[in-house]
Write a protein that holds these residues in place. Sequence first.
Motif, mmCIF file in Angstrom:
data_model
loop_
_atom_site.group_PDB
_atom_site.id
_atom_site.type_symbol
_atom_site.label_atom_id
_atom_site.label_comp_id
_atom_site.label_asym_id
_atom_site.label_seq_id
_atom_site.Cartn_x
_atom_site.Cartn_y
_atom_site.Cartn_z
ATOM 1 N N ILE A 123 -35.171 -6.458 1.824
ATOM 2 C CA ILE A 123 -35.737 -6.525 0.461
ATOM 3 C C ILE A 123 -34.624 -6.801 -0.551
ATOM 4 C CG2 ILE A 123 -36.861 -5.153 -1.361
ATOM 5 C CD1 ILE A 123 -38.778 -6.073 0.781
ATOM 6 N N PHE A 124 -33.503 -6.092 -0.467
ATOM 7 C CA PHE A 124 -32.416 -6.303 -1.441
ATOM 8 C C PHE A 124 -31.797 -7.691 -1.287
ATOM 9 C CE2 PHE A 124 -32.071 -1.514 -1.632
ATOM 10 C CZ PHE A 124 -32.586 -1.429 -2.913
ATOM 11 N N ASN A 125 -31.663 -8.170 -0.070
ATOM 12 C CA ASN A 125 -31.155 -9.533 0.132
ATOM 13 C C ASN A 125 -32.104 -10.570 -0.470
ATOM 14 O OD1 ASN A 125 -28.829 -8.669 1.360
ATOM 15 N ND2 ASN A 125 -29.634 -8.928 3.438
ATOM 16 N N GLN A 126 -33.382 -10.356 -0.368
ATOM 17 C CA GLN A 126 -34.348 -11.282 -0.963
ATOM 18 C C GLN A 126 -34.288 -11.216 -2.482
ATOM 19 O OE1 GLN A 126 -36.235 -13.630 0.469
ATOM 20 N NE2 GLN A 126 -35.185 -13.082 2.378
ATOM 21 N N LEU A 127 -34.126 -10.026 -3.043
ATOM 22 C CA LEU A 127 -34.063 -9.895 -4.501
ATOM 23 C C LEU A 127 -32.791 -10.507 -5.066
ATOM 24 C CD1 LEU A 127 -35.393 -6.283 -5.049
ATOM 25 C CD2 LEU A 127 -36.536 -8.416 -5.656
ATOM 26 N N LEU A 128 -31.672 -10.373 -4.356
ATOM 27 C CA LEU A 128 -30.385 -10.877 -4.850
ATOM 28 C C LEU A 128 -30.096 -12.298 -4.373
ATOM 29 C CD1 LEU A 128 -28.252 -7.659 -4.332
ATOM 30 C CD2 LEU A 128 -29.261 -8.489 -6.453
#
Length: 131
Positions: A123-128
Amino acid sequence: MSNQPSKNKTKTNITKITASSNTQQKPELKVQTTTKTLKSPKTSPKSPKTAKTPSTEKPLKNVFILFRPFVAFGRYLRDSWREIRQVRWPNRKATWKMVLAVFFYCAIFMIFILVLDAFFTFIFNQLLNIK
């Protein structure tokens, strides 16, 4: 002597039922009832183990002030030992069951944490937008 049973004796009715096994005749049932007086075993009722209560335990204020921590620690050790003696420890089979249950729970929890970590990393990789 009286005919009444004493404290250690109890009356018991015993009934015997027998059947004949003649195949040509109608089966017969014989009932025989007798009364016997049995002696009950002479056992005293067992009381559960209890810790001995200290009867002459000195209060801490009567002990010299420098020795109070040592006296208190000694009482702690003595009381702890009394409690440990009253513990009902599990046998080997029950111990292994509990050990395996703990290992199983740890493995399940470890898998759960790894899945959550992978999910939040994704999720964090997709957001960033990190590739």
